[in-house]
Design a protein around this motif. Structure first.
Motif, PDB file in Angstrom:
ATOM      1  N   TYR A 177       0.872  -1.184   0.000  1.00 18.72           N
ATOM      2  CA  TYR A 177       0.000   0.000   0.000  1.00 18.72           C
ATOM      3  C   TYR A 177       0.905   1.229   0.000  1.00 18.72           C
ATOM      4  N   GLY A 179       0.815   5.725  -1.494  1.00 19.55           N
ATOM      5  CA  GLY A 179      -0.148   6.754  -1.882  1.00 19.55           C
ATOM      6  C   GLY A 179       0.502   8.061  -2.233  1.00 19.55           C
ATOM      7  N   ARG A 180      -0.362   8.987  -2.615  1.00 24.03           N
ATOM      8  CA  ARG A 180       0.121  10.319  -2.937  1.00 24.03           C
ATOM      9  C   ARG A 180      -1.002  11.323  -2.728  1.00 24.03           C
ATOM     10  N   GLY A 181      -0.627  12.494  -2.215  1.00 25.29           N
ATOM     11  CA  GLY A 181      -1.588  13.581  -2.076  1.00 25.29           C
ATOM     12  C   GLY A 181      -1.516  14.436  -3.330  1.00 25.29           C
ATOM     13  N   GLN A 212      -3.388   4.821  -2.815  1.00 24.07           N
ATOM     14  CA  GLN A 212      -4.402   5.784  -2.389  1.00 24.07           C
ATOM     15  C   GLN A 212      -4.039   7.184  -2.877  1.00 24.07           C
ATOM     16  N   THR A 214      -5.032  10.826  -2.147  1.00 22.09           N
ATOM     17  CA  THR A 214      -5.784  11.520  -1.095  1.00 22.09           C
ATOM     18  C   THR A 214      -6.219  12.909  -1.553  1.00 22.09           C
ATOM     19  N   GLU A 217      -7.627  14.815   1.314  1.00 15.32           N
ATOM     20  CA  GLU A 217      -6.612  15.431   2.186  1.00 15.32           C
ATOM     21  C   GLU A 217      -6.186  16.792   1.624  1.00 15.32           C
ATOM     22  N   LYS A 218      -5.920  16.826   0.332  1.00 12.88           N
ATOM     23  CA  LYS A 218      -5.432  18.078  -0.259  1.00 12.88           C
ATOM     24  C   LYS A 218      -6.510  19.154  -0.228  1.00 12.88           C
ATOM     25  N   GLN A 302      -6.386   7.710   5.908  1.00 16.58           N
ATOM     26  CA  GLN A 302      -5.088   7.214   5.439  1.00 16.58           C
ATOM     27  C   GLN A 302      -4.745   5.874   6.107  1.00 16.58           C
ATOM     28  N   CYS A 327       7.003   4.191   2.081  1.00 13.99           N
ATOM     29  CA  CYS A 327       6.649   5.622   2.075  1.00 13.99           C
ATOM     30  C   CYS A 327       7.852   6.442   2.539  1.00 13.99           C
ATOM     31  N   GLN A 331       5.644  10.341   6.464  1.00 17.40           N
ATOM     32  CA  GLN A 331       4.293   9.778   6.587  1.00 17.40           C
ATOM     33  C   GLN A 331       4.155   8.875   7.812  1.00 17.40           C
TER      34      GLN A 331
HETATM   35  N1  TRP Z   1      -0.523  11.733   2.740  1.00 15.35           N
HETATM   36  C1  TRP Z   1       0.272  11.372   1.597  1.00 15.35           C
HETATM   37  C2  TRP Z   1       0.719  12.655   0.858  1.00 15.35           C
HETATM   38  O1  TRP Z   1       0.312  13.732   1.166  1.00 15.35           O
HETATM   39  C3  TRP Z   1      -0.480  10.484   0.638  1.00 15.35           C
HETATM   40  C4  TRP Z   1      -0.628   9.063   1.118  1.00 15.35           C
HETATM   41  C5  TRP Z   1      -1.809   8.435   1.443  1.00 15.35           C
HETATM   42  C6  TRP Z   1       0.407   8.097   1.322  1.00 15.35           C
HETATM   43  N2  TRP Z   1      -1.596   7.165   1.805  1.00 15.35           N
HETATM   44  C7  TRP Z   1      -0.248   6.910   1.747  1.00 15.35           C
HETATM   45  C8  TRP Z   1       1.795   8.127   1.144  1.00 15.35           C
HETATM   46  C9  TRP Z   1       0.479   5.750   2.003  1.00 15.35           C
HETATM   47  C10 TRP Z   1       2.510   6.961   1.436  1.00 15.35           C
HETATM   48  C11 TRP Z   1       1.855   5.781   1.858  1.00 15.35           C
HETATM   49  O2  TRP Z   1       1.494  12.579  -0.060  1.00 15.35           O
END
Ligand code: TRP
Length: 488
Positions: A177, A179-181, A212, A214, A217-218, A302, A327, A331
């Motif tokens: 898992y 992700g990226r915002g 994911q 997000t 989040e942004k 998250q 990550c 994070q």
């Molecule tokens: N909060 C992270 C960001 O702003 C995005 C994110 C969501 C994330 N889930 C994650 C990053 C899991 C790493 C792993 O970029």
């Protein structure tokens, strides 16, 4: 030792290693403010009651120490009658300030030209170092040469990675898992680091991956409309897909879409929300009274993808599939919280692999930032722009004149071009030769920069070509909730 004392020690230890950090960092600005106010009262009372000088001195000493802690945590001087929520300019600063290094999900800075002291961070966050033994074990278990990010300490810290490998050796599956915002269209090279590494993990271990995005989040943190955030999600998905993920093994989702479409996902969000108090998120993230309630509830969103039951279409309702999260270390606060909650809601704790930050062109005191065009090499930059940016802005560890450089040599430890080569030049021997030649003065700064430019240009050009191939239809396929090529 008395049981009570012992349990107090254990509690303190637990808190330090798995929850909120250490020392004053444990306390929210408000906790500290209240403590300071009451300590001030104590000092006054002692004085009016003409207590023994030693007692007054001790109370004053504590008061002074609290003031120092308060300044460290809030960046402000303590003022009687002025609580931190009204005085602190930015509520985004989590409490993770450790002397000179600042690392939380919103800020990364240090005064050290070599970058953040990552060994200290491991101690502060209570994670474990990725040592040679672990790198060797990953090679043994996977039968693959370790990725250069592992060989070079770019992924430097972990939680429970040995447990993941134990399970894998017993033929138990796990999933990835990350992700990226999505806060803009403009991805830079630093954004690729976790994805390049995640792709390697997916290929090496042949396991499912969820990504994911997000956008929620942004929207909550930035001055952006919901439409913009969702649009950035779809555009950023193309860059992520261009990293080469396998469509049969990867599910990419927008929070704004998936939260409403997946009852199981939302159930996990609510479970997490029920088990984390406002005090805890204040402690972990530094939220204050004037932060919107969306931010306070967001960490649960998250956290949810760390649990396999959030994706019944992939894991067929199984809730015990172990999750591994690659990550950047900033994070980690989200996942300290997640790991704290997991056993209480009947799920395994996610394991983690943490990376260092990708330095800004100007130096490793801060990370590359999309909002500062001169600090970043974007994935949309032309070969010419790359060349100009490196030549003009990449901080050099070289000497002022060629003569001095030849005589004394350069310093690769603070040289940004050299640092970028450690991220992107695959060949270990070439990299070591460059390091030695630069340190001895045989290699000049201009020549080092040329090596970097020649390494980056084809990398970015081929990314751009792969991205062009990604159609709206492909994005849609990646983002459709569906079974992946695994049976659970
Ligand atoms: N909060 C992270 C960001 O702003 C995005 C994110 C969501 C994330 N889930 C994650 C990053 C899991 C790493 C792993 O970029």
């Amino acid at each position: 030792m008395k049981i009570k004392e012992l349990s107090k020690q254990v509690l303190t230890k637990l808190k330090m290693t798995d929850c909120l950090g250490d020392g004053a960092g444990d306390m929210t600005p408000m906790d500290l403010y209240e403590k300071l106010t009451s300590q001030g009262d104590t000092v006054r009372t002692l004085k009016t009651e003409k207590a023994a000088k030693a007692d007054i001195d001790a109370a004053v000493q504590l008061l002074l120490k609290l003031k120092v802690d308060y300044k460290q945590v809030t960046g402000q001087d303590y003022k009687t009658g002025c609580p931190p929520s009204e005085c602190v300019v930015s509520q985004d600063n989590g409490p993770a300030a450790d002397g000179e290094d600042m690392v939380d999900p919103w800020n990364v800075s240090t005064t050290n030209a070599k970058g953040v002291d990552y060994d200290k961070l491991i101690v502060r966050f209570g994670s474990s170092k990725i040592d040679q033994e672990l790198v060797d074990r990953i090679e043994r278990v996977s039968g693959q040469k370790a990725h250069r990010f592992l060989r070079r300490g770019i992924f430097f810290s972990h939680r429970d990675m040995h447990q993941v490998l134990d399970a894998y050796e017993k033929n138990k599956s796990f999933y990835l898992y990350t992700g990226r915002g999505p806060s803009s269209d403009a991805l830079h090279m630093g954004h690729l680091i976790p994805f390049i590494f995640t792709k390697w993990l997916q290929d090496t271990f042949d396991i499912p991956l969820v990504i994911q995005l997000t956008d929620d989040e942004k929207y909550l943190w930035k001055d952006l409309s919901l439409e913009d955030c969702h649009r950035y999600t779809m555009e950023n998905a193309k860059d992520i897909i261009a990293c080469g993920f396998d469509i049969n093994k990867t599910f990419i989702f927008s929070d704004l879409d998936y939260m409403g479409a997946s009852p199981d996902f939302y159930r996990n969000v609510v479970k997490v929300q029920k088990h984390v108090t406002f005090n805890q998120v204040k402690g972990i993230f530094g939220f204050g009274d004037s932060d919107c309630i969306g931010k306070i509830a967001f960490p649960a969103i998250q956290a949810a993808p760390s649990f396999s039951s959030s994706f019944p279409q992939i894991f067929k309702g199984r809730k015990d599939v172990q999750c591994l999260i690659p990550c950047a270390i900033d994070q980690d606060p989200y996942f300290r919280m997640t790991r704290d909650v997991a056993p209480r809601i009947g799920y395994p704790k996610p394991a983690l692999l943490h990376s260092t930050f990708f330095p800004a062109l100007q130096g490793a005191q801060t990370k590359m930032s999309a909002s500062d065009a001169n600090s970043s090499i974007f994935l949309t930059d032309t070969p010419k722009q790359i060349k100009n940016k490196v030549n003009k802005h990449a901080f050099s560890g070289g000497k002022d004149t060629v003569e001095e450089h030849r005589k004394y040599g350069g310093n690769p430890d603070v040289d940004v071009s050299f640092m970028y080569l450690t991220f992107f030049l695959e060949d270990d021997e070439q990299l070591e030769k460059i390091r030695q030649d630069y340190a001895s003065g045989a290699l000049l700064t201009g020549e080092l920069k040329k090596r970097l430019i020649e390494t980056l240009q084809p990398l970015i050009t081929s990314h751009q070509e792969r991205r062009k191939q990604v159609t709206e239809e492909t994005v849609k396929q990646f983002m459709t909730p569906r079974p992946l090529n695994y049976s659970f």
